[in-house]
Design a protein around this motif. Structure first.
Motif, short mmCIF file in Angstrom:
data_model
loop_
_atom_site.label_atom_id
_atom_site.label_comp_id
_atom_site.label_asym_id
_atom_site.label_seq_id
_atom_site.Cartn_x
_atom_site.Cartn_y
_atom_site.Cartn_z
N LEU A 34 0.84 -1.19 0.00
CA LEU A 34 0.00 0.00 0.00
C LEU A 34 0.89 1.25 0.00
N THR A 35 1.96 1.20 0.79
CA THR A 35 2.91 2.31 0.83
C THR A 35 3.49 2.58 -0.56
N THR A 36 3.84 1.49 -1.27
CA THR A 36 4.38 1.65 -2.62
C THR A 36 3.41 2.43 -3.51
N VAL A 37 2.13 2.10 -3.39
CA VAL A 37 1.12 2.81 -4.18
C VAL A 37 1.14 4.30 -3.86
N PHE A 38 1.21 4.64 -2.56
CA PHE A 38 1.21 6.05 -2.17
C PHE A 38 2.50 6.76 -2.62
N VAL A 39 3.60 6.02 -2.61
CA VAL A 39 4.87 6.61 -3.07
C VAL A 39 4.76 6.96 -4.55
N ILE A 40 4.16 6.04 -5.31
CA ILE A 40 3.99 6.27 -6.75
C ILE A 40 3.08 7.48 -7.00
N ILE A 41 1.96 7.53 -6.28
CA ILE A 41 1.04 8.66 -6.47
C ILE A 41 1.76 9.97 -6.12
N THR A 42 2.57 9.93 -5.06
CA THR A 42 3.35 11.12 -4.69
C THR A 42 4.27 11.54 -5.84
N GLY A 43 4.93 10.55 -6.45
CA GLY A 43 5.82 10.85 -7.57
C GLY A 43 5.08 11.52 -8.71
N VAL A 44 3.95 10.92 -9.08
CA VAL A 44 3.16 11.46 -10.18
C VAL A 44 2.69 12.88 -9.86
N MET A 45 2.13 13.06 -8.65
CA MET A 45 1.63 14.39 -8.27
C MET A 45 2.77 15.39 -8.14
N GLY A 46 3.91 14.93 -7.63
CA GLY A 46 5.07 15.81 -7.48
C GLY A 46 5.52 16.37 -8.82
N GLY A 47 5.51 15.51 -9.83
CA GLY A 47 5.88 15.96 -11.17
C GLY A 47 4.89 16.98 -11.71
N VAL A 48 3.62 16.86 -11.28
CA VAL A 48 2.58 17.78 -11.76
C VAL A 48 2.63 19.11 -11.01
N VAL A 49 2.65 19.05 -9.65
CA VAL A 49 2.54 20.28 -8.87
C VAL A 49 3.88 20.98 -8.60
N GLY A 50 4.98 20.18 -8.64
CA GLY A 50 6.30 20.72 -8.29
C GLY A 50 6.67 22.01 -9.03
N PRO A 51 6.72 21.97 -10.36
CA PRO A 51 7.11 23.17 -11.10
C PRO A 51 6.18 24.35 -10.82
N ALA A 52 4.89 24.07 -10.62
CA ALA A 52 3.93 25.15 -10.33
C ALA A 52 4.24 25.81 -8.99
N VAL A 53 4.49 24.99 -7.97
CA VAL A 53 4.80 25.52 -6.63
C VAL A 53 6.04 26.41 -6.68
N LEU A 54 7.09 25.91 -7.35
CA LEU A 54 8.34 26.67 -7.42
C LEU A 54 8.13 28.01 -8.14
N LYS A 55 7.22 27.99 -9.11
CA LYS A 55 6.94 29.21 -9.87
C LYS A 55 6.13 30.20 -9.03
N TRP A 56 5.06 29.69 -8.36
CA TRP A 56 4.21 30.56 -7.54
C TRP A 56 5.00 31.25 -6.44
N LEU A 57 5.88 30.47 -5.79
CA LEU A 57 6.65 31.02 -4.68
C LEU A 57 7.87 31.79 -5.18
#
Lengths: 123, 223
Positions: B143-166
């Motif tokens: 189950l943890t592996t699944v959450f790690v993967i979702i984190t990776g996918v979401m991180g790739g999506v939101v990461g650049p946006a967060v760095l830009k906003w801040l």
């Protein structure tokens, strides 16, 4: 073609550190995975000049560049968790997205504040 | 069958990378597009997910040597690490605490059941260590592996946006944030920014893993 051969050979060589890591894990009963022991051993081997950087550099570069490929099977495995997907899937995804934004934001701000302070101290 | 699914995974990965290179929308990132295509394909072919996983397992196995490979950038940039040790330690310690507590509070908010709640806590670190931490604190590793993967996918999506906003400007802060927030996938993203971002992202990933492992041990000792 030669480059592919070098990469394959070096990836095989990196497995030596995986096996050494497994052996070390066997001896030391710490909750640290074999690959982390391997990382540490490879670092030590490079640092103490036991092995040359050129022996692993190409293989390591390839593994890191294609990292996403190795996550794909686990990502496909998500379908096994219908419970997550059907009941709380969306909520969990939103939770993770929000939390990741906070984590990245806080980490970046903290790092940037410390760097700014360092810079001002120097002047 | 073994070779078939491994090759298929590889080609769909290459295809997704190409698509993402041409149209860099978050939904086209390889870790999202390739699995979606594969799930559709195995469904059409009437192949079960477990059968697919059995056939493609050696690709997952490569995560071991890939983790070890991160010793190379650490070795190459060791003097930089020493120079920025304080910055790295403080920001990553902060990051791990924010990751654990924000995940905990948000999970409580959506009334996640206790198995899920414990398994989701180490989600922001690299898979092999997240599994160890999960076992330590009584979660379910798969189950943890699944959450790690979702984190990776979401991180790739939101990461650049967060760095830009801040409006984060320093490559060091960008790298640390990506590696802290989204482990290896964040580091992969950091490669798109530049060399320094990549280095600091690998450093963040490794430090985050070890510090979280430490929190896990403290958790067992005191709770």
């Amino acid at each position: 073609m030669l480059k592919i051969g070098v990469i394959i050979l070096q990836v095989c060589f990196l497995h030596v550190f995986l096996f050494l890591g497994m052996a070390l894990k066997h001896i030391l009963p710490l909750p640290i995975p074999a690959s982390m022991f391997g990382l540490f051993l490879l670092f030590l081997a490079l640092y103490c000049k036991v092995i040359k950087l050129e022996w692993v550099e190409q293989g390591a570069k390839w593994l890191m560049a294609e990292l996403l490929l190795f996550f794909i099977p686990s990502a496909v495995g998500i379908v096994n968790y219908e419970q997550i997907i059907s009941i709380q899937g969306l909520e969990i995804v939103v939770l993770i997205a929000i939390s990741t934004m906070i984590v990245m934001g806080m980490t970046a701000i903290t790092a940037e504040r410390i760097l700014a302070r360092k810079r001002s101290e120097r002047h | 069958m073994m070779i078939v699914f491994t090759i298929l995974t590889y080609f769909l990965y290459l295809f997704s990378k190409k698509v993402y290179g041409k149209i860099p929308f978050p939904i086209f990132q390889p870790l999202l597009l390739a699995p979606i295509l594969l799930i559709m394909l195995i469904t059409i072919m009437h192949v079960s997910a477990n059968q697919y996983l059995e056939d493609a397992k050696w690709l997952s196995h490569m995560l071991g040597p890939a983790t070890i490979a991160f010793a190379v950038p650490i070795y190459k940039h060791f003097s930089t690490i020493k120079k920025y040790m304080v910055t790295i330690l403080i920001s990553i310690t902060t990051g791990t605490l924010v990751a654990i507590f924000s995940t905990y509070l948000l999970s409580k908010l959506i009334h996640l059941n206790s198995d899920f709640l414990i398994s989701i806590l180490p989600r922001s670190i690299t898979t092999p260590i997240a599994i160890e931490v999960s076992k330590e604190i009584g979660g379910l590793p798969t189950l943890t592996t699944v959450f790690v993967i979702i984190t990776g996918v979401m991180g790739g999506v939101v990461g650049p946006a967060v760095l830009k906003w801040l409006s984060i400007k320093t490559p060091i802060a960008k790298g640390l944030a990506l590696g802290m927030g989204a482990h290896g996938v964040g580091t992969n993203k950091a490669m798109e920014y530049g060399k320094q971002e990549e280095v600091f992202s690998s450093i963040a990933m490794i430090f985050a893993a070890f510090i979280t492992l430490g929190w896990g041990t403290l958790f067992i000792l005191f709770i």
